[in-house]
Design a protein around this motif. Structure first.
Motif, PDB file in Angstrom:
ATOM      1  N   ASP A  19       0.810  -1.215   0.000  1.00 17.75           N
ATOM      2  CA  ASP A  19       0.000   0.000   0.000  1.00 17.75           C
ATOM      3  C   ASP A  19       0.844   1.265   0.000  1.00 17.75           C
ATOM      4  N   GLU A  20       2.094   1.174   0.444  1.00 15.25           N
ATOM      5  CA  GLU A  20       2.929   2.371   0.547  1.00 15.25           C
ATOM      6  C   GLU A  20       3.506   2.832  -0.788  1.00 15.25           C
ATOM      7  N   VAL A  21       3.392   2.016  -1.833  1.00 17.41           N
ATOM      8  CA  VAL A  21       3.927   2.398  -3.146  1.00 17.41           C
ATOM      9  C   VAL A  21       3.066   3.509  -3.742  1.00 17.41           C
ATOM     10  N   ARG A  22       3.721   4.588  -4.189  1.00 19.22           N
ATOM     11  CA  ARG A  22       3.013   5.749  -4.736  1.00 19.22           C
ATOM     12  C   ARG A  22       3.239   5.943  -6.233  1.00 19.22           C
ATOM     13  N   ALA A  23       4.414   5.527  -6.723  1.00 14.38           N
ATOM     14  CA  ALA A  23       4.726   5.685  -8.147  1.00 14.38           C
ATOM     15  C   ALA A  23       5.853   4.728  -8.501  1.00 14.38           C
ATOM     16  N   LEU A  24       5.877   4.325  -9.778  1.00  6.19           N
ATOM     17  CA  LEU A  24       6.889   3.389 -10.270  1.00  6.19           C
ATOM     18  C   LEU A  24       7.537   3.970 -11.516  1.00  6.19           C
ATOM     19  N   ILE A  25       8.858   4.125 -11.455  1.00  7.51           N
ATOM     20  CA  ILE A  25       9.636   4.660 -12.574  1.00  7.51           C
ATOM     21  C   ILE A  25      10.376   3.513 -13.248  1.00  7.51           C
ATOM     22  N   PHE A  26      10.334   3.478 -14.583  1.00 13.10           N
ATOM     23  CA  PHE A  26      11.140   2.542 -15.359  1.00 13.10           C
ATOM     24  C   PHE A  26      12.209   3.320 -16.106  1.00 13.10           C
ATOM     25  N   THR A  27      13.431   2.787 -16.107  1.00 13.42           N
ATOM     26  CA  THR A  27      14.507   3.398 -16.885  1.00 13.42           C
ATOM     27  C   THR A  27      15.480   2.309 -17.312  1.00 13.42           C
ATOM     28  N   GLY A  28      16.482   2.693 -18.125  1.00 18.50           N
ATOM     29  CA  GLY A  28      17.431   1.712 -18.643  1.00 18.50           C
ATOM     30  C   GLY A  28      18.848   1.986 -18.188  1.00 18.50           C
ATOM     31  N   ALA A  29      19.603   0.937 -17.940  1.00 16.50           N
ATOM     32  CA  ALA A  29      20.997   1.072 -17.521  1.00 16.50           C
ATOM     33  C   ALA A  29      21.888   1.403 -18.712  1.00 16.50           C
ATOM     34  N   GLY A  30      22.983   2.075 -18.439  1.00 13.38           N
ATOM     35  CA  GLY A  30      24.014   2.289 -19.445  1.00 13.38           C
ATOM     36  C   GLY A  30      23.888   3.555 -20.260  1.00 13.38           C
ATOM     37  N   GLY A  31      22.718   4.175 -20.277  1.00 19.98           N
ATOM     38  CA  GLY A  31      22.545   5.432 -20.981  1.00 19.98           C
ATOM     39  C   GLY A  31      22.319   5.338 -22.475  1.00 19.98           C
ATOM     40  N   GLN A  32      22.589   4.171 -23.084  1.00 17.55           N
ATOM     41  CA  GLN A  32      22.412   4.036 -24.534  1.00 17.55           C
ATOM     42  C   GLN A  32      21.011   3.617 -24.930  1.00 17.55           C
ATOM     43  N   ALA A  33      20.273   3.057 -23.987  1.00 20.29           N
ATOM     44  CA  ALA A  33      18.943   2.547 -24.332  1.00 20.29           C
ATOM     45  C   ALA A  33      18.052   2.492 -23.106  1.00 20.29           C
ATOM     46  N   PHE A  34      16.788   2.750 -23.324  1.00 21.78           N
ATOM     47  CA  PHE A  34      15.733   2.465 -22.352  1.00 21.78           C
ATOM     48  C   PHE A  34      15.493   0.958 -22.436  1.00 21.78           C
ATOM     49  N   VAL A  35      14.845   0.533 -23.472  1.00 20.86           N
ATOM     50  CA  VAL A  35      14.784  -0.868 -23.901  1.00 20.86           C
ATOM     51  C   VAL A  35      14.862  -0.813 -25.419  1.00 20.86           C
ATOM     52  N   SER A  36      15.898  -1.405 -25.982  1.00 21.36           N
ATOM     53  CA  SER A  36      16.122  -1.282 -27.430  1.00 21.36           C
ATOM     54  C   SER A  36      15.108  -2.069 -28.244  1.00 21.36           C
ATOM     55  N   GLY A  37      14.359  -2.945 -27.582  1.00 17.80           N
ATOM     56  CA  GLY A  37      13.353  -3.757 -28.255  1.00 17.80           C
ATOM     57  C   GLY A  37      13.349  -5.155 -27.667  1.00 17.80           C
ATOM     58  N   ALA A  38      12.543  -6.006 -28.244  1.00 16.86           N
ATOM     59  CA  ALA A  38      12.557  -7.410 -27.839  1.00 16.86           C
ATOM     60  C   ALA A  38      13.882  -8.040 -28.262  1.00 16.86           C
ATOM     61  N   ASP A  39      14.305  -9.043 -27.531  1.00 16.16           N
ATOM     62  CA  ASP A  39      15.543  -9.750 -27.859  1.00 16.16           C
ATOM     63  C   ASP A  39      15.328 -10.506 -29.175  1.00 16.16           C
ATOM     64  N   ILE A  40      15.974 -10.041 -30.244  1.00 13.23           N
ATOM     65  CA  ILE A  40      15.733 -10.600 -31.578  1.00 13.23           C
ATOM     66  C   ILE A  40      16.150 -12.068 -31.658  1.00 13.23           C
TER      67      ILE A  40
END
Length: 261
Positions: free
Chosen positions: A52-73
């Protein structure tokens, strides 16, 4: 807020204000979304939804080059009809969309295919100047199959959605802002700070009111006008007798009286 989160493909941090940051952590493949990551994000959502204490959820990507570059081809190439019908990514993004509290995508670098679809499943999107968005699936012999044909038109309009999906064109952050795909564009080194500022603003509101507001907004996209307005009215009736409403309105009136005195 304690942090009993242990994952192979995610880094998860939570603060004492109820703001959780989930970092996709496969920088060696530009944070490509594989089955293990899908399963771990689903497990994280399940754990957080119970708090119940969760107020917001942030998604981000490691490394700075990509958030998520896409599905694993490499994985995607081997999937057949049966895997497509399992809606592996599609169902995960629906879970993100329906997560009880607001979600924010903090995007630097590539957000293509499934990465763009994941960002669109979030409630808000903050892009760095390096961010690049696109749905290039037709160039790989498939279509955007994890929500882009549903969410992209609702964000940017049917005409632009058709163009982006038919051509697979990749757009930069400034164009994404101009067409309504993202809410903000900031320098790359300010992306997380801006996302956190939004999360903190959300956390200032009544937790139940914010949850109801998200539920009503999600429902409005899928219900008739009368049904959506009825749901809104029922939620408001519940909130009108919530103790939090009395506390917050009393504090507002006291501050106004103090200013007048």
């Amino acid at each position: 807020m304690s942090e009993p989160f242990t994952f192979a493909t995610l880094q998860v941090e939570a603060d004492d204000r109820g703001i959780v940051c989930c970092t996709f952590n496969r920088p060696e493949v530009r944070n490509a979304l594989n089955l293990e990551m899908v399963q771990e994000v689903r497990r994280l959502l399940e754990q957080l939804a119970a708090r119940d204490e969760v107020r917001a959820l942030i998604f981000t990507g490691a490394g700075g080059q990509a958030f998520v570059s896409g599905a694993d081809i490499a994985e995607l190439r081997e999937r057949g009809r049966a895997e497509a019908l399992q809606r592996i990514n599609n169902s995960l993004f629906r879970e993100i969309e329906q997560f009880p509290v607001p979600t924010i995508a903090a995007v630097r670098g590539w957000a293509l295919g499934g990465g763009c679809e994941l960002a669109m499943a979030c409630d808000l999107r903050v892009a760095g100047e390096s961010a690049r968005f696109g749905q290039p699936e037709v160039r790989l012999g498939i279509i955007p199959g994890a929500g882009a044909t549903y969410r992209l038109p609702r964000l940017v309009g049917m005409g632009r959605a058709r163009e982006l999906i038919f051509t697979g064109r990749i757009i930069d952050a400034s164009e994404a802002l101009a067409i309504g795909l993202v809410n903000y564009v900031v320098p790359d080194d300010e992306v997380l700070a801006k996302a956190r500022a939004l999360a903190e603003a959300i956390a200032e509101g009544s937790p139940l009111a914010v949850r109801f507001a998200k539920m009503a907004l999600n429902a409005a996209a899928e219900m008739s006008t009368d049904a959506a307005l009825t749901l809104e009215t029922i939620m408001q009736a519940v909130l009108f007798e919530d103790e939090e409403k009395y506390r917050r309105m009393s504090a507002f009136l006291e501050r106004r009286r103090a200013r007048k005195s």
